[in-house]
Design an enzyme around this catalytic site. Structure first.
Site, short mmCIF file in Angstrom:
data_model
loop_
_atom_site.label_atom_id
_atom_site.label_comp_id
_atom_site.label_asym_id
_atom_site.label_seq_id
_atom_site.Cartn_x
_atom_site.Cartn_y
_atom_site.Cartn_z
N CYS A 44 -38.94 45.93 29.42
CA CYS A 44 -38.78 47.09 28.55
C CYS A 44 -38.98 46.69 27.10
O CYS A 44 -39.34 47.51 26.27
CB CYS A 44 -37.41 47.71 28.76
N GLU A 68 -30.61 53.18 29.55
CA GLU A 68 -31.47 52.09 29.04
C GLU A 68 -32.87 52.40 29.52
O GLU A 68 -33.20 52.16 30.69
CB GLU A 68 -31.01 50.75 29.61
P1 NAD Z 1 -37.62 54.45 37.53
O1 NAD Z 1 -37.07 55.39 36.52
O2 NAD Z 1 -38.74 54.89 38.37
O3 NAD Z 1 -36.45 54.00 38.55
C1 NAD Z 1 -35.27 53.40 38.11
C2 NAD Z 1 -34.20 53.59 39.18
O4 NAD Z 1 -33.86 54.97 39.29
C3 NAD Z 1 -34.65 53.17 40.58
O5 NAD Z 1 -33.59 52.51 41.23
C4 NAD Z 1 -34.95 54.51 41.26
O6 NAD Z 1 -34.83 54.48 42.66
C5 NAD Z 1 -33.88 55.36 40.64
N1 NAD Z 1 -34.14 56.81 40.70
C6 NAD Z 1 -35.33 57.47 40.81
N2 NAD Z 1 -35.13 58.80 40.80
C7 NAD Z 1 -33.80 59.00 40.66
C8 NAD Z 1 -32.96 60.15 40.55
N3 NAD Z 1 -33.47 61.39 40.58
N4 NAD Z 1 -31.64 59.98 40.40
C9 NAD Z 1 -31.09 58.75 40.33
N5 NAD Z 1 -31.83 57.61 40.44
C10 NAD Z 1 -33.16 57.73 40.59
O7 NAD Z 1 -37.97 53.13 36.73
P2 NAD Z 1 -38.70 51.82 37.28
O8 NAD Z 1 -40.14 52.14 37.49
O9 NAD Z 1 -37.92 51.26 38.42
O10 NAD Z 1 -38.53 50.81 36.04
C11 NAD Z 1 -39.41 50.73 34.98
C12 NAD Z 1 -38.84 51.43 33.76
O11 NAD Z 1 -37.56 50.88 33.44
C13 NAD Z 1 -39.68 51.21 32.53
O12 NAD Z 1 -39.81 52.42 31.82
C14 NAD Z 1 -38.87 50.22 31.71
O13 NAD Z 1 -39.11 50.25 30.33
C15 NAD Z 1 -37.49 50.62 32.05
N6 NAD Z 1 -36.54 49.54 31.78
C16 NAD Z 1 -35.69 49.66 30.72
C17 NAD Z 1 -34.81 48.60 30.41
C18 NAD Z 1 -33.87 48.71 29.24
O14 NAD Z 1 -32.98 47.88 29.13
N7 NAD Z 1 -34.02 49.65 28.32
C19 NAD Z 1 -34.80 47.47 31.20
C20 NAD Z 1 -35.68 47.38 32.28
C21 NAD Z 1 -36.54 48.44 32.56
#
Ligand code: NAD
Length: 542
Positions: A296, A262
């Protein structure tokens, strides 16, 4: 107040930390420090977990899951509904915590996170059994050969949930509830920016007496998330940015671990000339500025028919100026802080890039300096085009760029001109036209005369196309992501050999040619002449 953390030495031996607002969380003695983004105050600290602790959490889930999977749906639902009661009793405490960790208004935490999740808990507690009940598969002419097929849905085992900071309660908790109802154990890796909300989720289920090991929370940053992907879970439900999603999918592929992604969005809203203008304007404002634009599914691009554009923009600008923005602790506000500095800087960069390329800021446009926190004014921008970052990249902040179009075809082309495809919105008084346009848009969800909110509808699927990811959460499709579909096929005439078994005689070859011509038409009438040949083949000497 914040200053106690200023100048702390990072125990990794780095220089004194310069400014609390430059770093959203700090590592100190392997603790994650959670900070209120609207004030800079420390809210609390939680120990970071390393790869060995993540593996131990998965092992606890693995040990607890078989007994849980043997419970009936009714018994699993009892725990979910008990947890729901705990949430109901503590709505204000939970909303305050969410608000403090994210900077969003308390009211918004209730409306956008707690209410939808309570509804989802009820929905899946009541309906998981029906959605996952055994399903008969129609076999066409094979049914006349005493064959039956059906699908049974079995739990996956241990599901890893990796979630972001923007909806730190609803996003992981929804998936926890669905995974548990499907008979799985879950290990949640929450965002490093919002660990305390995740700890509260665990606390709620503890109070609901969920058996130990079924819900594990592993606190940490990306390395903890990466450790969870490596820890041998049966599926990863990832919500976050496109770049991290790709890294997760790549790492999971090494173990052939399935992943639901997502990811981000650049969600368009089209306003046709026959739309209810006032309402469309209010929808655009809420869609762009709720959660400080950090959803998002936020409205990130608005396309308005040129004939109504001036009027629409006037209403949007007037209403935007009325929004109250302050730290949530100050009382009733509409728009709070942004949750982290990095995101605020992306917003500033997109606005400044747009201005340099000729865009006009109609209201807002700046970081707010009246408080210490990370605030960006709700901002309306016109004279934009698709050369600007503001119209191409995910801004994820309180900015509403508005562009005009002349024809339906142009509106569809502009809306689809994006690498993303999470949601889209169409505003029109003609529902037929709305639905026609909706089906032409590249998005996982298209709302007609609505924005953003269907993530809150437990019954409907959530997920994107293109770079917004794949797989679904929520709804029946989301629940089906959390089970493995097993096909059972039964031959009720165990004493009779199949005509296609050995030996491959001349007669067999002729029969198979006839099968190709007749049986594969799907018509029983066409197949009837085969019966004598089938009979002869069945009694053929070996
Ligand atoms: P992010 O990708 O930086 O982090 C998301 C999660 O992944 C965090 O818990 C982070 O610690 C973890 N993470 C980071 N590196 C990783 C790795 N190498 N392996 C596994 N996990 C890892 O995203 P963010 O800044 O926390 O959130 C914002 C983003 O999320 C935006 O792009 C937003 O659009 C998206 N989002 C999407 C939805 C959806 O339903 N499509 C919903 C909410 C947010």
């Amino acid at each position: 107040m914040p200053p106690p953390l200023l100048g702390l030495n990072d125990e990794r031996g780095q220089a004194p930390l310069p400014d609390l607002f430059l770093i959203r969380f700090l590592y100190n003695s392997a603790m994650l420090i959670s900070v209120d983004p609207s004030t800079g105050e420390e809210i609390g600290r939680v120990p970071l977990m390393d790869a060995a602790e993540v593996a131990a959490a998965v092992a606890r889930g693995r040990a607890a899951q078989p007994a849980w999977s043997k419970l009936s749906y009714h018994d699993r639902a009892r725990f979910i509904l008990r947890a729901r009661e705990v949430v109901l009793e503590q709505v204000d405490e939970i909303a305050n915590l969410i608000s403090r960790e994210t900077g969003k208004p308390v009211t918004e935490a209730i409306a956008m996170e707690i209410v939808p999740t309570l509804d989802l808990m009820h929905h899946f507690a009541a309906n998981a059994k029906q959605i996952l009940k055994r399903k008969r598969v129609g076999l066409g002419q094979y049914n006349y050969m005493a064959r039956t097929s059906y699908i049974v849905y079995k739990p996956l085992g241990v599901v890893g949930i990796i979630s972001p900071w923007n909806f730190p309660w609803a996003t992981p908790l929804d998936e926890v509830v669905m995974a548990l109802m499907a008979g799985n154990a879950v290990v949640v890796k929450p965002s490093e920016l919002t660990p305390l909300t995740a700890v509260k989720i665990a606390d709620v289920f503890k109070q609901a007496q969920l058996p130990e090991g079924l819900l594990e929370i592993v606190i940490g940053d990306g390395s903890t998330g990466a450790a969870l992907v490596e820890a041998g879970v049966n599926k990863i439900m990832f919500t976050g940015s496109v770049n991290t999603g790709k890294r997760v999918a790549e790492a999971a592929a090494k173990h052939l671990t399935p992943v639901v992604l997502e990811l981000g969005g650049k969600d368009p809203m089209i306003v046709f000339e026959d739309a209810k203008l006032e309402n469309a304007a209010r929808a655009a404002i809420w869609g762009a500025f709720c959660n400080s634009g950090q959803a998002c599914a936020s409205i990130e691009r608005c396309y308005v028919h040129h004939s109504i554009a001036d009027k629409f923009i006037d209403i949007v600008v007037k209403e935007t100026k009325l929004l109250k923005q302050d730290p949530p602790s100050t009382g009733d506000i509409d728009v709070g802080a942004m949750t982290n500095q990095e995101q605020l800087e992306i917003v500033e960069d997109h606005v400044s890039d747009a201005i340099q390329r000729g865009a006009e800021v109609r209201t807002g446009g700046h970081r707010l300096n009246k408080t210490q926190g990370w605030f960006h004014e709700p901002t309306v921008v016109t004279a934009v085009d698709h050369s600007m970052k503001l119209m191409r990249d995910e801004t994820f902040g309180p900015v509403l760029p508005i562009m005009t179009f002349r024809t339906d075809e142009e509106a569809v082309r502009l809306a689809n001109d994006s690498i993303y495809g999470l949601t889209a919105s169409v505003f029109t008084g003609d529902l037929g036209r709305g639905k026609r346009i909706a089906e032409q848009l590249d998005a996982g969800t298209v709302m007609v005369n609505e924005v953003v909110y269907t993530h809150a509808v437990a019954q409907t699927p959530w997920g994107g196309v293109k770079q917004s990811g794949y797989g679904r959460t929520h709804g029946s499709l989301g629940l089906l992501e959390l089970v493995s579909a097993q096909h059972i096929h039964v031959n009720a005439m165990p004493g009779l050999a199949d005509v296609w078994w050995f030996p491959y005689s001349k007669r067999a070859g002729q029969l198979f040619r006839d099968f190709a011509r007749r049986f594969t038409t799907g018509s029983v009438l066409n197949s009837l002449p085969l019966l004598p040949k089938i009979f002869r083949r069945l009694i053929e000497p070996r």
